[in-house]
Every structure is written in C-alpha cells, then in structure tokens.
Design a protein around this motif. Structure first.
Motif, mmCIF file in Angstrom:
data_model
loop_
_atom_site.group_PDB
_atom_site.id
_atom_site.type_symbol
_atom_site.label_atom_id
_atom_site.label_comp_id
_atom_site.label_asym_id
_atom_site.label_seq_id
_atom_site.Cartn_x
_atom_site.Cartn_y
_atom_site.Cartn_z
ATOM 1 N N GLY A 106 -37.965 -38.568 -17.666
ATOM 2 C CA GLY A 106 -38.222 -37.163 -17.955
ATOM 3 C C GLY A 106 -37.730 -36.756 -19.330
ATOM 4 O O GLY A 106 -38.400 -36.010 -20.054
ATOM 5 N N ARG A 107 -36.576 -37.266 -19.726
ATOM 6 C CA ARG A 107 -36.044 -36.959 -21.064
ATOM 7 C C ARG A 107 -36.946 -37.542 -22.148
ATOM 8 O O ARG A 107 -37.169 -36.912 -23.182
ATOM 9 N N TRP A 108 -37.470 -38.727 -21.899
ATOM 10 C CA TRP A 108 -38.408 -39.333 -22.853
ATOM 11 C C TRP A 108 -39.690 -38.511 -22.913
ATOM 12 O O TRP A 108 -40.191 -38.205 -23.997
ATOM 13 N N TRP A 109 -40.218 -38.111 -21.747
ATOM 14 C CA TRP A 109 -41.472 -37.366 -21.676
ATOM 15 C C TRP A 109 -41.335 -35.983 -22.309
ATOM 16 O O TRP A 109 -42.304 -35.430 -22.820
ATOM 17 N N LEU A 110 -40.132 -35.443 -22.313
ATOM 18 C CA LEU A 110 -39.878 -34.150 -22.941
ATOM 19 C C LEU A 110 -40.348 -34.135 -24.386
ATOM 20 O O LEU A 110 -40.866 -33.132 -24.876
ATOM 21 N N GLU A 111 -40.187 -35.252 -25.076
ATOM 22 C CA GLU A 111 -40.541 -35.321 -26.489
ATOM 23 C C GLU A 111 -41.997 -35.749 -26.726
ATOM 24 O O GLU A 111 -42.657 -35.252 -27.619
ATOM 25 N N VAL A 112 -42.504 -36.672 -25.920
ATOM 26 C CA VAL A 112 -43.843 -37.222 -26.189
ATOM 27 C C VAL A 112 -44.961 -36.445 -25.503
ATOM 28 O O VAL A 112 -46.080 -36.361 -26.017
ATOM 29 N N ARG A 113 -44.709 -35.937 -24.296
ATOM 30 C CA ARG A 113 -45.658 -35.139 -23.524
ATOM 31 C C ARG A 113 -46.991 -35.838 -23.253
ATOM 32 O O ARG A 113 -48.024 -35.195 -23.130
ATOM 33 N N LYS A 114 -46.963 -37.142 -23.199
ATOM 34 C CA LYS A 114 -48.157 -37.866 -22.804
ATOM 35 C C LYS A 114 -47.723 -39.214 -22.224
ATOM 36 O O LYS A 114 -46.697 -39.751 -22.644
ATOM 37 N N PRO A 115 -48.448 -39.708 -21.232
ATOM 38 C CA PRO A 115 -49.617 -39.094 -20.594
ATOM 39 C C PRO A 115 -49.238 -37.833 -19.809
ATOM 40 O O PRO A 115 -48.060 -37.461 -19.790
ATOM 41 N N ARG A 116 -50.209 -37.217 -19.144
ATOM 42 C CA ARG A 116 -49.928 -35.983 -18.421
ATOM 43 C C ARG A 116 -48.964 -36.247 -17.271
ATOM 44 O O ARG A 116 -48.813 -37.380 -16.801
#
Length: 228
Positions: A187-197
């Motif tokens: 989740g912390r990684w996805w916070l910055e990249v926002r992909k994939p959905r």
C-alpha cells in the motif's frame, strides 16, 4: 445626498446606498468550527512536510489566526499532531473492520486489502500522516499500531483455519503479521505509483497470500539447511 470630490476638484453626489455601504465583516467561527479548521490544516501540513518541518506559525497563518489561538485549542504542535493521528488511526481501523463481513477466509483477505487501498486512494493526506511515523508518537497510535490491530483480527481467522487443516494454530500470529505487513508495505508503494488500479493490486495480493496459504507445508524447513 452626500457629496465627494471628483478628479477636477469639484463635488459630485454619492448615492445613499453607497454612502452607507460597509466592508463585509468576516463570519466569526465557533470554537468547534475553529478547532475543525485547525485540524484540517494540520492534517494537510503534516502530510506534506511531516511533523518536524511543520510549525505552529504556518498552521496559524493558513487559518488566518494568531498563534495563541492554536495553543489554546491544542497546547502546541504535539497536541495538534496527536489529534490528527488519532483520527486517522480510528478512520482506517473502522474502515477495515467494517469491511470484514464475509465468512470465507479468502473473501476476508480481499475485503481487508480493498479497504486499505480504498483508504489510501480516498484519504491520501491521512495515510501520508500515518506512514511518516513521527518519533514523537512512537509510544502511541501510529500506522504500525493500526496494522497490529488488524493483524490480531487476521490472527483469529487464521487460527481457526489452521486448526481445521491440521496446522499449528500457535503460528497464526506469525502468518497474520506477514500477511498484513505485505499488504501495508504494498500500500505504501502504491501510494506513490497509483498503478495498476486498486482492484488489480488487491487481486494480486490475495493471489499471492491465498495460494501461498492453501499450499502450506506443515513443517517447512530452509533449503540451505537440508543440504547439510
């Protein structure tokens, strides 16, 4: 009718309505409204800069009040930060616990992953505040403590599942920490990249977790240890 001087030095009449017009007065906030405003401003600043780089002066400036007003409500920056963090902790934990409604363990994993990713997507500033982990708050509610609370709930689910499958239920705590930690770090990684959905991210997290859990070895050993 009142008169004023014009550019040539003469006098010209001023409409009565204009003569009586006054600058609009600023609407005075109640104490509760002011407190909510300061919390919202503090939340944004702590998310943008972290605890150390945020000052009471800037909070006051954004709210267009004096510093004593902020001190009156929170006692200082530490008090404001504590309120902001406590609210985010409760919001995230409530979101996750409310999402855990299904009876099947795999669906529960899906719901927990989607709840966390949904919070990150919709309450980005709040999540940034939590993951910054100020040393000041190390003994109180932080992102880690929220994840520990979630892990304890997962532990009960895994404990029952382990018992029914003949695994040692005492290991449920270890596996719950591993699962929740995996979701939280992703989740912390996805916070910055926002992909994939988020639905795709959640599906892959559950794929890795569930398929791993469904093929557990009863007594796993390290490959390197088997060679000796």
């Amino acid at each position: 009718m009142p008169e004023v001087s014009d550019e040539t030095g003469g006098r010209r009449p001023v409409p009565a309505a204009a003569a009586k017009a006054k600058p609009p007065s600023r609407v005075r906030m109640s104490a509760a409204q002011r407190r909510e405003q300061l919390i919202a401003i503090g939340r944004q600043l702590f998310a943008e800069r972290g605890f150390d780089a945020t000052s009471i002066e800037e909070v006051a400036a954004r709210a267009k009040v004096s510093k004593p007003v902020v001190y009156e409500h929170f006692g200082g920056k530490e008090g404001l930060y504590a309120v902001v963090v406590d609210r985010e902790v409760r919001a995230l934990l409530d979101r996750i616990t409310t999402a855990l409604t299904a009876g099947h363990p795999r669906e529960l994993l899906e719901q927990a992953a989607m709840a966390l990713l949904g919070y990150i997507e919709e309450e980005t500033s709040g999540f940034r505040v939590l993951v910054r982990e100020s040393p000041l708050m190390s003994g109180t509610a932080t992102f880690s403590s929220v994840m520990n609370d979630v892990a304890h709930q997962v532990e009960h689910i895994l404990g029952a599942e382990f018992k029914s499958r003949g695994y040692d239920p005492k290991l449920a705590e270890l596996y719950s920490q591993a699962l929740v930690g995996m979701v939280a770090l992703t989740g912390r990684w996805w916070l910055e990249v926002r992909k994939p959905r988020k639905e795709t991210v959640a599906a892959h997290l559950v794929n890795m977790a569930w398929n791993g859990l469904s093929h557990l070895e009863a007594k796993p050993t390290l490959i390197t240890a088997r060679r000796h």
